[in-house]
Design an enzyme around this catalytic site. Structure first.
Site, PDB file in Angstrom:
ATOM      1  N   SER A 182       0.796  -1.226   0.000  1.00 47.19           N
ATOM      2  CA  SER A 182       0.000   0.000   0.000  1.00 47.19           C
ATOM      3  C   SER A 182       0.829   1.276   0.000  1.00 47.19           C
ATOM      4  O   SER A 182       0.380   2.294  -0.512  1.00 47.19           O
ATOM      5  CB  SER A 182      -0.957  -0.005   1.189  1.00 47.19           C
ATOM      6  OG  SER A 182      -0.266  -0.224   2.392  1.00 47.19           O
ATOM      7  N   HIS A 210      -5.132  -3.365  -3.060  1.00 44.29           N
ATOM      8  CA  HIS A 210      -4.716  -2.425  -4.116  1.00 44.29           C
ATOM      9  C   HIS A 210      -4.531  -3.100  -5.476  1.00 44.29           C
ATOM     10  O   HIS A 210      -4.119  -2.449  -6.424  1.00 44.29           O
ATOM     11  CB  HIS A 210      -3.423  -1.722  -3.710  1.00 44.29           C
ATOM     12  CG  HIS A 210      -3.578  -0.903  -2.477  1.00 44.29           C
ATOM     13  ND1 HIS A 210      -4.109   0.372  -2.489  1.00 44.29           N
ATOM     14  CD2 HIS A 210      -3.309  -1.188  -1.184  1.00 44.29           C
ATOM     15  CE1 HIS A 210      -4.143   0.834  -1.255  1.00 44.29           C
ATOM     16  NE2 HIS A 210      -3.667  -0.088  -0.442  1.00 44.29           N
ATOM     17  N   LYS A 242     -11.402   0.696  -2.489  1.00 45.58           N
ATOM     18  CA  LYS A 242     -10.316   1.300  -3.272  1.00 45.58           C
ATOM     19  C   LYS A 242     -10.725   1.355  -4.745  1.00 45.58           C
ATOM     20  O   LYS A 242     -11.563   2.172  -5.082  1.00 45.58           O
ATOM     21  CB  LYS A 242      -9.035   0.566  -2.957  1.00 45.58           C
ATOM     22  CG  LYS A 242      -8.599   1.048  -1.561  1.00 45.58           C
ATOM     23  CD  LYS A 242      -7.606   0.271  -0.832  1.00 45.58           C
ATOM     24  CE  LYS A 242      -7.413   0.961   0.528  1.00 45.58           C
ATOM     25  NZ  LYS A 242      -6.962   0.027   1.547  1.00 45.58           N
TER      26      LYS A 242
END
Ligand SMILES: *Cc1c(COP(=O)(O)O)cnc(C)c1O
Length: 401
Positions: A182, A210, A242
């Site tokens: 991250s 991610h 995300k």
């Protein structure tokens, strides 16, 4: 000795952090419009959101959310196991399982809770949990909650992970890693880790917060990009907050894992289910993320443009090809000063400082999104050029947290 006062102690710790110039500050934004943020009487061009595909404000998500809310209200009114589990949740779980090529998926209210839940459910005292040192905080917290012995190997060092597993050959073992890190943006050596786990009979957990939506075929994530099956990565976790632009998370894997989580994952059992309308929006988002490959293509082009420009300027780029493009500046002061200078130029970039990253490795964490245009990237590069950022001294060994 009189009994210490907890709040006084906390206030002292906060004052110490301020003294060290490491205070975290909350910023209230008035509105968001793509990459533009309204703050006070100005507008900032943001390079800090995790909305990698630009779906957070998509009209179809908003329509799905409002449609479901109009029909079924806002709150789920209870935990999944009581009366909070609705068709919207079930459909989203099914879509996530299909997308990631897993047998089943189970929703959690946040990624933090998903990691706490899965680690606490599968691990017990006497087990060993081996983790990359740069894993997200909630993976570390989950291991602590589980009572298993936690060992952290140097970033992406598969041989070190193997040595740590070998210290406890008889213990049940889980190896956990971020898919895409991250704060660094690099991808874990997933194939090597999977081979190690197969050889040493450890279970592999990948946190793809991610990677999902961004990497892999039709955005199926870093595990898909590494061509790893459910057998090789039996525990897959990813978030909806995300690239999917919503909120919430899920764990995907074999039916036996999901059945066990429903029984034993306390952060699943003892919490209110996410609003069904949010699940409806997330389902819409999954469908857009899967089918609109142009979002990934646009993002990839922006990443390439940024990296090319930054390399030409001699900026301290990291070895990242993801939407997370950190510029390693070294000291916390340097990172903060750079972020403040960028803000004066109308750009919002977050300075990431210890303890989020190891000391001596403070950085600007630049994130790109399909909502950005080439001109936005160029504006960022122009601004960075005026800062004359220098490449930091190497952090001293042993500086890792
Ligand atoms: C953001 C993040 C989480 C936490 O997810 P939330 O849904 O925000 O709680 C977990 N793991 C990683 C790697 C993350 O980046």
């Amino acid at each position: 000795m009189p009994r210490p006062d907890l709040l006084k102690r906390l206030a002292i710790q906060t004052a110490e952090r301020a003294e060290a110039k490491l205070l975290r500050r909350l910023r209230t934004l008035d509105n968001a419009d793509g990459p533009w943020l309204d703050v006070g009487n100005g507008r900032l061009l943001s390079f800090c959101s995790n909305d990698y595909l630009g779906l957070a404000q998509h009209p179809q998500l908003v329509a799905a959310l409002t449609r479901a809310a109009r029909q079924g209200g806002v709150g789920s009114t209870s935990a999944h196991l009581i009366c909070g589990h609705r068709t919207e949740h079930a459909e989203l779980e099914e879509a996530l399982a299909v997308w990631t090529g897993r047998e089943r998926a189970l929703l959690f209210s946040t990624g933090y809770m998903a990691n706490l839940g899965v680690l606490q459910a599968v691990l017990a005292r006497g087990d060993i949990c081996v983790q990359d040192k740069l894993n997200h905080a909630c993976l570390l917290d989950g291991a602590k909650l589980s009572g298993a012995e936690l060992k952290r190997y140097p970033h992406a060092d598969v041989a070190a992970a193997a040595r740590q597993l070998a210290t406890r050959p008889d213990a049940a073992a889980l190896l956990a890693t971020d898919g895409v890190f991250s704060m660094d943006g690099d991808v874990a050596p997933l194939r090597e880790l999977a081979a190690l786990c197969a050889r040493d009979r450890a279970s592999l957990l990948v946190d793809d917060a991610h990677g999902l939506g961004v990497l892999g075929e039709h955005g199926a994530g870093s595990v898909n990009a590494a061509d790893l099956s459910q057998h090789e990565v039996p525990l897959l976790m990813a978030t909806l907050g995300k690239a999917l632009g919503c909120m919430g998370a899920f764990v995907a894997g074999p039916a036996a894992l999901i059945d066990g989580l429903i029984q034993f994952a306390r952060p699943y059992i003892y919490t209110t289910a996410m609003p069904p309308a949010l699940a409806a929006a997330a389902l819409e988002s999954v469908q857009l993320a899967q089918t609109e490959d142009w979002r990934r293509e646009k993002l990839a082009a922006l990443i390439a443009r940024f990296r090319h420009g930054a390399a030409e300027l001699g900026l301290p780029l990291a070895a990242s090809f993801s939407a997370i493009q950190p510029l390693l500046l070294g000291s916390a002061d340097a990172a903060l000063a750079a972020a403040q200078a960028l803000e004066r130029l109308g750009l919002l970039v977050s300075a990431i400082r210890p303890p989020t990253v190891p000391s001596g490795q403070a950085r600007l964490r630049i994130t790109l999104s399909a909502t950005h245009e080439e001109a936005h990237v160029d504006r960022l590069l122009d601004a960075l050029e005026t800062l004359h950022l220098s490449v930091p001294q190497r952090a001293a060994p042993g500086d890792h947290v």
